[in-house]
Structures are given as C-alpha cells and as structure tokens.
Design a protein around this motif. Structure first.
Motif, PDB file in Angstrom:
ATOM      1  N   ILE A  88       0.867  -1.181   0.000  1.00  0.00           N
ATOM      2  CA  ILE A  88       0.000   0.000   0.000  1.00  0.00           C
ATOM      3  C   ILE A  88       0.899   1.224   0.000  1.00  0.00           C
ATOM      4  O   ILE A  88       1.758   1.373   0.876  1.00  0.00           O
ATOM      5  N   GLU A  89       0.715   2.087  -0.976  1.00  0.00           N
ATOM      6  CA  GLU A  89       1.556   3.274  -1.136  1.00  0.00           C
ATOM      7  C   GLU A  89       0.904   4.473  -0.463  1.00  0.00           C
ATOM      8  O   GLU A  89       0.322   5.318  -1.125  1.00  0.00           O
ATOM      9  N   GLU A  90       0.959   4.528   0.871  1.00  0.00           N
ATOM     10  CA  GLU A  90       0.392   5.657   1.614  1.00  0.00           C
ATOM     11  C   GLU A  90       1.321   6.021   2.755  1.00  0.00           C
ATOM     12  O   GLU A  90       1.587   5.204   3.626  1.00  0.00           O
ATOM     13  N   GLY A  91       1.819   7.244   2.745  1.00  0.00           N
ATOM     14  CA  GLY A  91       2.644   7.722   3.844  1.00  0.00           C
ATOM     15  C   GLY A  91       3.934   6.934   4.015  1.00  0.00           C
ATOM     16  O   GLY A  91       4.434   6.301   3.095  1.00  0.00           O
ATOM     17  N   ASP A  92       4.468   6.980   5.240  1.00  0.00           N
ATOM     18  CA  ASP A  92       5.742   6.335   5.531  1.00  0.00           C
ATOM     19  C   ASP A  92       5.593   4.925   6.074  1.00  0.00           C
ATOM     20  O   ASP A  92       6.577   4.204   6.202  1.00  0.00           O
ATOM     21  N   ASP A  93       4.372   4.531   6.441  1.00  0.00           N
ATOM     22  CA  ASP A  93       4.157   3.186   6.979  1.00  0.00           C
ATOM     23  C   ASP A  93       4.296   2.147   5.876  1.00  0.00           C
ATOM     24  O   ASP A  93       3.758   2.307   4.785  1.00  0.00           O
ATOM     25  N   ARG A  94       5.013   1.070   6.179  1.00  0.00           N
ATOM     26  CA  ARG A  94       5.132  -0.043   5.235  1.00  0.00           C
ATOM     27  C   ARG A  94       4.008  -1.017   5.553  1.00  0.00           C
ATOM     28  O   ARG A  94       4.018  -1.683   6.584  1.00  0.00           O
ATOM     29  N   ARG A  95       3.010  -1.065   4.674  1.00  0.00           N
ATOM     30  CA  ARG A  95       1.872  -1.951   4.878  1.00  0.00           C
ATOM     31  C   ARG A  95       1.577  -2.706   3.592  1.00  0.00           C
ATOM     32  O   ARG A  95       1.907  -2.256   2.507  1.00  0.00           O
ATOM     33  N   PHE A  96       0.909  -3.834   3.766  1.00  0.00           N
ATOM     34  CA  PHE A  96       0.539  -4.671   2.637  1.00  0.00           C
ATOM     35  C   PHE A  96      -0.935  -5.049   2.759  1.00  0.00           C
ATOM     36  O   PHE A  96      -1.377  -5.463   3.823  1.00  0.00           O
TER      37      PHE A  96
END
Length: 106
Positions: A88-96
C-alpha cells in the motif's frame, strides 16, 4: 466514471475487526485489522509483513466488545489461502493489503 465489474461470488461487508494471522513457515503471529469480510468467500486485511499468493494461513478472531454486525462470532479461527498481496503506497508506513479465500468453507 467507468466502474469495474465485481467478480466476487459473495458480498463483502466492511468492518474493522482485530484478528491474529498465523503463518506456517516461518511460524509468525501478527495482530492486524480485518477490513472486509465475506460470509462465504474470503477477507481482506492489512499487515506490516508481506505474504505470498498461495501461502496458507490461519485467521483467529481476537475477543472484542464490538457488536457483531456481519456474523464473525460464528467462528474462532478459519484456514485461508492468500490470493494476492500488494504494498500500500500511503505515507511512511510499510503496509501490505492481502486478499484471502477461506478453505473448507461449508
């Protein structure tokens, strides 16, 4: 606006239900939120670690005081297969974001 056709056989219900994801190899437990759910098909959740399509996992509900609007309290855990997982390309958090389908759905 061009709407994309929905390919799911079962309707999805939006939710924010705390769950634990158990991965088999290597054995990893992670807590996350299930974001949508289908009574007969699968679920979508977001996690900090990626999964691979074809991975088998167990989804366990955490006990919550939230009202059950979509029938989630009818099961404690559910085996599932990962269909897809995308960053997920949102902010600095690395999420999937991960889409799974339930196995042995009766």
């Amino acid at each position: 606006m061009n709407k994309q056709k929905e390919h799911r056989a079962h309707p999805r219900f939006k939710c924010e239900v705390p769950v634990v994801i158990l991965r088999d190899e290597p054995m990893i437990l992670s807590s996350t939120l299930m974001m949508n759910y289908s009574k007969g098909g699968g679920a979508y959740f977001e996690d900090s670690d990626p999964l691979k399509a074809g991975d088998y996992i167990m989804i366990k509900l955490k006990k919550t005081s939230a009202p059950d609007r979509v029938g989630l309290n009818t099961w404690d855990y559910r085996p599932a297969e990962v269909c897809w997982c995308r960053q997920i390309e949102e902010g600095d958090d690395r999420r999937f974001g991960c889409g799974v389908r339930y196995i042995n759905e009766g």
